[in-house]
Structure formats: structure tokens, C-alpha cells
Design a protein around this motif. Structure first.
Motif, PDB file in Angstrom:
ATOM      1  N   ARG A  89      -3.241  -3.311   5.218  1.00  0.00           N
ATOM      2  CA  ARG A  89      -1.982  -3.161   4.480  1.00  0.00           C
ATOM      3  C   ARG A  89      -1.835  -4.254   3.424  1.00  0.00           C
ATOM      4  O   ARG A  89      -1.315  -4.007   2.333  1.00  0.00           O
ATOM      5  N   GLY A  90      -2.309  -5.462   3.723  1.00  0.00           N
ATOM      6  CA  GLY A  90      -2.216  -6.564   2.781  1.00  0.00           C
ATOM      7  C   GLY A  90      -3.264  -6.473   1.684  1.00  0.00           C
ATOM      8  O   GLY A  90      -4.386  -6.015   1.908  1.00  0.00           O
ATOM      9  N   ILE A  91      -2.904  -6.943   0.492  1.00  0.00           N
ATOM     10  CA  ILE A  91      -3.817  -6.833  -0.650  1.00  0.00           C
ATOM     11  C   ILE A  91      -5.050  -7.710  -0.471  1.00  0.00           C
ATOM     12  O   ILE A  91      -6.138  -7.378  -0.960  1.00  0.00           O
ATOM     13  N   LEU A  92      -4.929  -8.842   0.231  1.00  0.00           N
ATOM     14  CA  LEU A  92      -6.076  -9.721   0.426  1.00  0.00           C
ATOM     15  C   LEU A  92      -7.166  -9.024   1.238  1.00  0.00           C
ATOM     16  O   LEU A  92      -8.354  -9.080   0.886  1.00  0.00           O
ATOM     17  N   GLN A  93      -6.765  -8.353   2.309  1.00  0.00           N
ATOM     18  CA  GLN A  93      -7.736  -7.635   3.140  1.00  0.00           C
ATOM     19  C   GLN A  93      -8.419  -6.513   2.350  1.00  0.00           C
ATOM     20  O   GLN A  93      -9.622  -6.295   2.474  1.00  0.00           O
ATOM     21  N   ARG A  94      -7.644  -5.828   1.523  1.00  0.00           N
ATOM     22  CA  ARG A  94      -8.224  -4.742   0.732  1.00  0.00           C
ATOM     23  C   ARG A  94      -9.156  -5.297  -0.346  1.00  0.00           C
ATOM     24  O   ARG A  94     -10.188  -4.704  -0.663  1.00  0.00           O
ATOM     25  N   ALA A  95      -8.778  -6.433  -0.940  1.00  0.00           N
ATOM     26  CA  ALA A  95      -9.630  -7.044  -1.959  1.00  0.00           C
ATOM     27  C   ALA A  95     -10.978  -7.457  -1.371  1.00  0.00           C
ATOM     28  O   ALA A  95     -12.030  -7.270  -2.001  1.00  0.00           O
ATOM     29  N   ARG A 143       0.846  -1.204   0.000  1.00  0.00           N
ATOM     30  CA  ARG A 143       0.000   0.000   0.000  1.00  0.00           C
ATOM     31  C   ARG A 143       0.874   1.244   0.000  1.00  0.00           C
ATOM     32  O   ARG A 143       1.960   1.263   0.596  1.00  0.00           O
ATOM     33  N   LEU A 144       0.399   2.298  -0.670  1.00  0.00           N
ATOM     34  CA  LEU A 144       1.102   3.574  -0.710  1.00  0.00           C
ATOM     35  C   LEU A 144       0.568   4.499   0.381  1.00  0.00           C
ATOM     36  O   LEU A 144      -0.654   4.630   0.546  1.00  0.00           O
ATOM     37  N   TYR A 145       1.492   5.136   1.091  1.00  0.00           N
ATOM     38  CA  TYR A 145       1.120   6.079   2.156  1.00  0.00           C
ATOM     39  C   TYR A 145       1.839   7.401   1.912  1.00  0.00           C
ATOM     40  O   TYR A 145       3.036   7.422   1.625  1.00  0.00           O
ATOM     41  N   TYR A 146       1.112   8.499   2.062  1.00  0.00           N
ATOM     42  CA  TYR A 146       1.665   9.847   1.902  1.00  0.00           C
ATOM     43  C   TYR A 146       1.364  10.654   3.163  1.00  0.00           C
ATOM     44  O   TYR A 146       0.254  10.580   3.714  1.00  0.00           O
ATOM     45  N   LEU A 147       2.347  11.439   3.570  1.00  0.00           N
ATOM     46  CA  LEU A 147       2.131  12.360   4.687  1.00  0.00           C
ATOM     47  C   LEU A 147       2.703  13.719   4.308  1.00  0.00           C
ATOM     48  O   LEU A 147       3.904  13.850   4.044  1.00  0.00           O
ATOM     49  N   PHE A 148       1.829  14.729   4.259  1.00  0.00           N
ATOM     50  CA  PHE A 148       2.236  16.101   3.979  1.00  0.00           C
ATOM     51  C   PHE A 148       2.388  16.834   5.306  1.00  0.00           C
ATOM     52  O   PHE A 148       1.469  16.848   6.139  1.00  0.00           O
ATOM     53  N   GLY A 149       3.554  17.420   5.513  1.00  0.00           N
ATOM     54  CA  GLY A 149       3.854  18.068   6.777  1.00  0.00           C
ATOM     55  C   GLY A 149       3.197  19.432   6.921  1.00  0.00           C
ATOM     56  O   GLY A 149       2.479  19.910   6.038  1.00  0.00           O
ATOM     57  N   GLN A 166     -13.409   4.331   0.019  1.00  0.00           N
ATOM     58  CA  GLN A 166     -12.061   4.511   0.537  1.00  0.00           C
ATOM     59  C   GLN A 166     -11.771   3.433   1.572  1.00  0.00           C
ATOM     60  O   GLN A 166     -12.523   3.258   2.536  1.00  0.00           O
ATOM     61  N   VAL A 167     -10.689   2.700   1.369  1.00  0.00           N
ATOM     62  CA  VAL A 167     -10.332   1.615   2.283  1.00  0.00           C
ATOM     63  C   VAL A 167      -9.797   2.215   3.583  1.00  0.00           C
ATOM     64  O   VAL A 167      -8.934   3.098   3.550  1.00  0.00           O
ATOM     65  N   PRO A 168     -10.288   1.767   4.748  1.00  0.00           N
ATOM     66  CA  PRO A 168      -9.789   2.294   6.032  1.00  0.00           C
ATOM     67  C   PRO A 168      -8.299   2.025   6.210  1.00  0.00           C
ATOM     68  O   PRO A 168      -7.694   1.203   5.518  1.00  0.00           O
ATOM     69  N   THR A 169      -7.704   2.704   7.173  1.00  0.00           N
ATOM     70  CA  THR A 169      -6.283   2.534   7.469  1.00  0.00           C
ATOM     71  C   THR A 169      -6.053   2.784   8.952  1.00  0.00           C
ATOM     72  O   THR A 169      -7.018   2.843   9.741  1.00  0.00           O
ATOM     73  N   PHE A 170      -4.812   2.961   9.347  1.00  0.00           N
ATOM     74  CA  PHE A 170      -4.493   3.197  10.761  1.00  0.00           C
ATOM     75  C   PHE A 170      -4.951   4.582  11.194  1.00  0.00           C
ATOM     76  O   PHE A 170      -5.144   5.487  10.371  1.00  0.00           O
ATOM     77  N   GLU A 171      -5.105   4.763  12.482  1.00  0.00           N
ATOM     78  CA  GLU A 171      -5.430   6.072  13.039  1.00  0.00           C
ATOM     79  C   GLU A 171      -4.145   6.865  13.209  1.00  0.00           C
ATOM     80  O   GLU A 171      -3.203   6.396  13.850  1.00  0.00           O
ATOM     81  N   PRO A 172      -4.059   8.063  12.645  1.00  0.00           N
ATOM     82  CA  PRO A 172      -2.810   8.839  12.745  1.00  0.00           C
ATOM     83  C   PRO A 172      -2.556   9.327  14.175  1.00  0.00           C
ATOM     84  O   PRO A 172      -3.455   9.422  14.978  1.00  0.00           O
TER      85      PRO A 172
END
Length: 688
Positions: A665-671, A613-619, A682-688
Motif C-alpha cells: 500500500r505504501g509508495i516506498l514498498q511499491r518503488a 494506492r487506488l483500488y477498484y472492485l466491480f460487483g 503488476q505489483v502484488p496486493t492483498f488476497e481478496p
């Protein structure tokens, strides 16, 4: 003395009176015409009714594709083939509307049909940025090839005399491609740009060549059968039918609409060819085509114009693929775009967006020289949809996650922390092969309606990036969505126009990084290779621009570096290939020594992994407007530069750690999530 006006009768809804600039053309007026005394007022009224603005185009404007279909072409052709005794003439399609101010002239030269409606699927798109005129050759007209050349050449010379600093575009379809090449050969001093769709220069190798004696001996009763065969040789009926299928439909709805289109199209297509090219006309046109190909071939050496060849891979009429390669090797300034799944009637088939091709090859300009800022046209909503479709499986496989930092330091899953207005410089880490580029650009367009102008290596815009059978994606889409060659002047001009600029100080060395040690899998992922000079900080301060640092992770979950630069340079034939490919390219950072100054371009050998998975963080944005005087000092600017670099490294470390908490994070869970909730969620992710 009154000047006669060339226009068509009201019964044809696709053509209108020419604007006043065309009234010098010596063409007779047909009887029974409307708007005799309107002159240019009718054009201005059409533009007013359509609500067109002449001072520019909005981001993601409607390009107009899908408005017309091949059935519309056949309907209009039925009206226009009625004998009128008139000579060849120009007409302006009503659907083109009025172009924005300063638009160049585009002359369309048709194929064997001579109708002049071969651009009907592209009228609205081209009409926004070109003054479009189409050549109509009546079916009963017997003007020789040389006579057609003289007629077109007269128009070209008149328009050049009226606007000597503007280019003139000649779009030639098949037979029209021979006309365009011949005009360019006869007028090397005029600034012409040629766009040739499957040009018929290889007529001797065409399936039509043996037909010349056969057609003449054919009984009239069998001409309909010949037209039937011709209709399926000229183009792909399925792609023609798809041209008017609404986008966004389900597969079943698409199939249903396509079936209905084909049911009405195919019979009309067969009968239409018999009407457009009756036996006498077809015989004349084939002879004329032979003359055109011979003339164009013998004068090819004199062509100095810029040329863009559009070649089909499934052209059953001409060897267009090989012809494109020959033109690319022969002409001085030639580009090729190859459409491997399309037939001869390329401009009437689905999936071909002519204006996008012109923009993607940097061939749209309003003056003698291309200007990367003033000549840039923003992407259309259609281009965004096409780009999303091209990247669909990549986006589904990686499910990019965008975080940004608010003023109070809180991290949120959106781009809310990024300013809505420029000038803004986005400064970040360049992943291997630039994997992060497309999702980043799409996110800014989708969430903020902002176009991010990337600063790219000059090789992307040079002849080195061209090939004889090059397809549109992906380099052309990089240009479509605003990429410019890296230079201080381009950054300066972008900031002065309050743009969003995407900058990678690490450049090619960072995007084409190496392994830490040879012949082991560990690479230089997430290592920054920045020079010591803080120029972009001082330039940002000069314009009061906001700097937004960002980090991105995910490449280590998607790609495995197999052979890096050093390993390839140790293999003789690879070393020779890299040295040869780097000859003559623009060198960057020639004043920097060591590996950071090593900007040799090469293609790393990589192996794909199961997509992570791709993750971006803009400061947190750094506002230089409040520190303009402070930033003039080189040492203080360098301190900010090092601060930005440190923040990016910290953001990368943060994302690498937090992604371990992502249940998807894994493709199986997202699929599974996509299967249950749909691919648009939008697929959920971790809490920042």
C-alpha cells in the motif's frame, strides 16, 4: 469532351491520381504520365492492396504515425521542385489510401515552400477519415495571391455544389493559414472548418519583415547562408528528427537513433531550403506573404467558419502565441491548442498528431452538425500510448488494483467478472476530481479491448472550457476516449448501440465534494450523493443491459481537501468568481432540491499527499434482460436502484478494510518492487 486529369509522374511515390470527384478541376495534364486511362480504378486498386475497409474503424487501430519522416519530405520535395511549367494544382498523396465511406474533404494549403507535403507525417492518419488533397505551387510559378484565392475558391464551390451537406476542411500552414481565412471570409455561406497552424497573419511582426529589401539585394552566393539560417528559424531540428524515432526504445537507443537521424537530416534540411526557395522564389514568396497577411487581416470580420488555431510557443518566425490569443478574442467560433515546446514547422515535428487534435476538439464531423455518436472516431493505438505516457507517473505512483466478481460471487484480481459484450452500464462512486477515471478506462482497453463511454458534465464540451492558450491534455483526451455530454438521449443511443457506458449518479456534487464541517480536514470521501430517481435502472431494463456496480477507494491517500465549496463561497472574491464562471452553463437536476441539486462547478483547493494506492472492485453483474417486465414497475426499479447503491457502499467499505492488509500500500514498498522487477510488472496486493 475529354476531361484532363491532374496527377504527378510515377517518379514521385507520395502522390497519385485524384479520385473521379475531382475531375471537374481545370488543371492541365503533364506529359509522360502513367495510368492515363485508369481514372478512379487506380485509387480503388491502391485501397485494395492496402487492405483498407471503408465501413468503419476498429478500436485501437493503427493511425499510421511514424511511417514517414522529414527526410521523406525532403526526398519528395527534391522531385517535386523540378521545373515543369505547370500552374498550381491539387494532388492526393498515395499514402493516404482510401477513406471510409462518407468522409469529408480536406484541402491542405501549404506554407511558403508551396510543395504541399507539409502533412506528410499525418497522411496515413488523415487519409483514413478524410479525402485529402494538397495544393502544390511550383517554385517557378508566379500566380498572385488573388489568383491562388480564385483557384482554391473554385474548388471549394465545386465541391460544395456536389455535396452541400458535407463540411469542407481547410488546413492552412503559415501562409496557407492566410489563404484559409481569406477563403472563409469570401464564402461565409459554405460550411467550412479551418485548422490553422501558426497562421502568418502577423507578418508585419515577423522576423521576415525586415528581410524584404535585404533579400532582394543579397548576392546569389550568400543565398545559401540565408537558407542555412532560415532552416533553423523555421523548425526545431531535434523535434523533426524525433518524429521518426521508434517508440518504446530505451533512452540510450533513442539517443543513438536520434543522433543518426540528425546526422542525415541537418545537411539535407539546409540544402533543401536553398533548393525549395531559391533567391527569386523567396523574394516573390515574401512579397506574396505580405499581401496575404494584409488581405486576411482586412477581411477577418467576415469569417463565420469554425476555426481551430494550432499555436507554437517557440515559433522563431512569427509571434504565433499572441496571434492565437488575438484570433481567439476576435473570431466568433474559435478554439486554440497551444504547443509550448514546438517551433514554427509544427506539423513536421514530433509529438503532434493532427487527427488527435481534431478529434479531441470535437471538430470531426461528416455533416452540418456534429453528432457525438455517429461522428465519433475510436482511439488509435498511438493515442493510447500517448495517454499512457501522460498518465505514466500517476499510474506508477498509484499502482491501480482492479477486482471483479464472478457469477458464483468469487472476487478475482482482473476484469473477468465483467461481460465481454454490451450493452453494459458501469455505475459507481465518483472520487474527488475524478481521480479514478483514467486507470479505469485504460484497464478496460488493456484487458477487455472495450471502450468505456463516459457520461460527463456538459461544461467539458462547452465554450466555457476553452481558453486562449489551452493545451491538449487532459480534457481533450477525455473526449478522445469517448466521453459524451450527460443526457437521457445520449445514454439511450449508447445502449441501443450495445456500448459500455460509465455513469456516476452522484455527478458533480460527488466529484467536487465538500468537508463534513468547515475548517477541519475531514471530508466527504466515499459518501454517495445520489438523487431519488431510478431512471438509469429503467432505461437499462428497456435495452436488456447489464448493470455492473463498482466502488473505488484511494483518494484519501492522495489528496487533502483544503478549501471546499462552502469555504470558497464565504470569501467574497472567490464567491464572485464561482458565480461568474457558472453563468450560462447547462444546469443539471434543476428539479432536485437541496445539496444534491447543487451542481455549481468550482475548483476545490487541494494539497497532494504522498501517493497511496487506488483500488477498484466491480460487483456481481445485474442482468436486466431477465427482469425487463419487472423493471417497468417504478417501485421495483427503485428497489434495484437502492440495492445498487447499497452494494457500492459495501464495496467501498470492503476495500477500505482490505487495503490495510496490502503489503504494498505504501509508495516506498511499491518503488522497491518496481526497481527489482521493472515498472511493467503488476505489483502484488492483498488476497481478496
Amino acid at each position: 469532351m475529354a476531361i484532363s486529369m491532374p496527377f504527378f509522374p510515377l517518379r514521385n511515390p507520395f502522390s497519385r491520381v485524384l479520385p473521379p470527384s475531382c475531375l471537374q478541376s481545370r488543371i492541365r495534364v503533364r506529359s509522360g504520365l502513367v495510368m492515363r486511362s485508369s481514372h478512379g480504378e487506380s485509387v480503388r486498386e491502391n485501397a485494395r492492396i492496402e487492405g483498407r475497409e471503408s465501413n468503419g474503424l476498429e478500436l485501437l487501430y493503427d493511425g499510421g504515425y511514424g511511417t514517414h519522416s522529414v527526410i521523406d519530405y525532403l526526398d519528395a520535395a527534391t522531385e517535386m521542385i523540378r521545373p515543369d511549367g505547370g500552374p498550381p494544382r491539387w494532388f492526393c498523396p498515395v499514402s493516404c489510401g482510401r477513406p471510409m465511406n462518407g468522409s469529408p474533404l480536406l484541402l491542405f494549403l501549404p506554407g511558403m515552400d508551396g510543395i504541399g507535403l507539409g502533412l506528410i507525417l499525418h497522411h496515413k492518419a488523415l487519409g483514413k477519415v478524410f479525402e485529402v488533397r494538397c495544393l502544390h505551387i511550383p517554385i517557378c510559378d508566379r500566380t498572385s495571391f488573388e489568383g491562388l484565392l480564385e483557384f482554391i475558391e473554385e474548388t471549394v464551390k465545386l465541391e460544395h455544389a456536389a455535396s452541400p451537406n458535407k463540411p469542407i476542411y481547410l488546413v492552412g500552414d503559415s501562409f496557407g493559414g492566410c489563404l484559409a481565412l481569406s477563403i472563409a471570409a469570401r464564402n461565409p455561406s459554405i460550411d467550412l472548418l479551418l485548422i490553422l497552424s501558426n497562421p502568418a497573419r502577423s507578418f508585419d511582426k515577423s522576423c521576415f519583415r525586415p528581410w524584404l529589401p535585404i533579400v532582394e539585394a543579397f548576392p546569389d552566393q550568400l543565398h545559401v547562408m540565408a537558407s542555412y539560417l532560415l532552416s533553423f528559424v523555421v523548425g526545431d531540428p531535434i523535434k523533426m528528427g524525433m518524429a521518426s524515432v521508434d517508440s518504446g526504445l530505451s533512452p540510450l537507443e533513442t539517443l543513438d537513433q536520434l543522433s543518426r537521424n540528425l546526422f542525415s537530416l541537418v545537411p539535407r534540411l539546409v540544402g533543401g531550403f536553398a533548393d525549395i526557395l531559391p533567391k527569386e522564389t523567396l523574394t516573390w514568396k515574401l512579397g506574396q506573404l505580405k499581401s496575404a497577411a494584409s488581405y486576411a487581416n482586412s477581411h477577418l470580420h467576415a469569417v463565420k467558419a469554425e476555426v481551430l488555431v494550432l499555436a507554437s510557443g517557440k515559433d522563431n518566425m512569427l509571434p504565433s502565441r499572441h496571434e492565437a490569443e488575438r484570433l481567439w478574442n476576435t473570431l466568433q467560433n474559435c478554439k486554440v491548442r497551444y504547443f509550448k515546446d514546438h517551433g514554427h514547422a509544427l506539423l513536421l515535428e514530433d509529438g503532434i498528431h493532427l487527427l488527435s487534435v481534431i478529434k479531441g476538439t470535437n471538430m470531426y464531423r461528416r455533416s452540418r452538425r456534429y453528432d457525438s455518436l455517429s461522428d465519433y472516431l475510436p482511439p488509435t493505438i498511438t493515442e493510447l500510448k500517448v495517454g499512457n505516457e501522460k498518465n505514466r507517473w500517476f499510474n506508477l505512483g498509484t499502482s491501480p488494483v482492479m477486482f471483479s466478481t464472478l457469477k458464483d460471487g468469487k472476487i478475482v484480481r482482473s476484469l473477468a467478472g465483467i461481460p465481454n459484450e454490451g450493452p453494459v452500464i458501469l455505475v459507481g462512486y465518483h472520487m474527488l476530481m475524478g481521480l479514478e477515471l483514467a486507470p479505469l478506462s485504460e484497464a478496460f482497453l488493456r484487458e477487455k479491448n472495450v471502450l468505456v463511454r463516459g457520461i460527463a458534465h456538459p461544461i467539458i464540451f462547452s465554450e466555457k472550457a476553452e481558453s486562449p492558450l489551452q493545451e491538449m491534455f487532459p480534457l481533450d483526451f477525455t473526449k478522445l476516449f469517448g466521453a459524451l455530454p450527460v443526457s437521457a438521449s445520449n445514454i439511450y443511443r449508447l445502449l441501443s448501440s450495445r456500448s459500455f457506458v460509465l455513469l456516476y449518479p452522484g455527478g458533480a456534487r460527488e466529484a467536487l465534494h465538500w468537508k463534513v464541517c468547515p475548517f477541519i480536514s475531514l471530508g466527504e470521501e466515499y459518501m454517495l450523493f445520489w438523487p431519488d430517481q431510478p431512471e438509469f435502472v429503467r432505461m437499462a431494463a428497456q435495452f436488456g443491459a447489464t448493470i455492473v456496480p463498482f466502488g473505488a477507494v484511494g483518494e484519501d491517500d492522495m489528496l487533502q481537501l483544503v478549501l471546499d465549496y462552502n469555504e470558497q463561497m464565504s470569501i467574497p472574491f472567490m464567491r464572485d468568481s464561482i458565480k461568474e464562471s457558472n453563468k450560462g452553463i447547462t444546469r443539471l437536476r434543476t428539479d432536485v432540491k437541496g445539496e444534491i441539486g447543487n451542481q455549481d462547478l468550482h475548483t476545490p483547493w487541494i494539497v497532494p499527499k504522498i501517493p497511496g494506492r487506488l483500488y477498484y472492485l466491480f460487483g456481481k453483474p445485474i442482468k436486466t434482460r431477465e427482469r425487463m417486465e419487472e423493471m417497468r414497475d417504478k417501485e421495483k426499479a427503485n428497489a434495484v436502484y437502492l440495492q445498487i447503491k447499497t452494494e457500492i457502499e459495501s464495496m467501498i467499505s470492503y476495500l477500505k478494510k482490505k487495503r490495510e492488509e496490502d503489503p504494498y500500500r505504501g509508495i516506498l514498498q511499491r518503488a522497491i518492487y518496481h526497481a527489482l522487477c521493472g515498472s511493467n510488472h503488476q505489483v502484488p496486493t492483498f488476497e481478496p
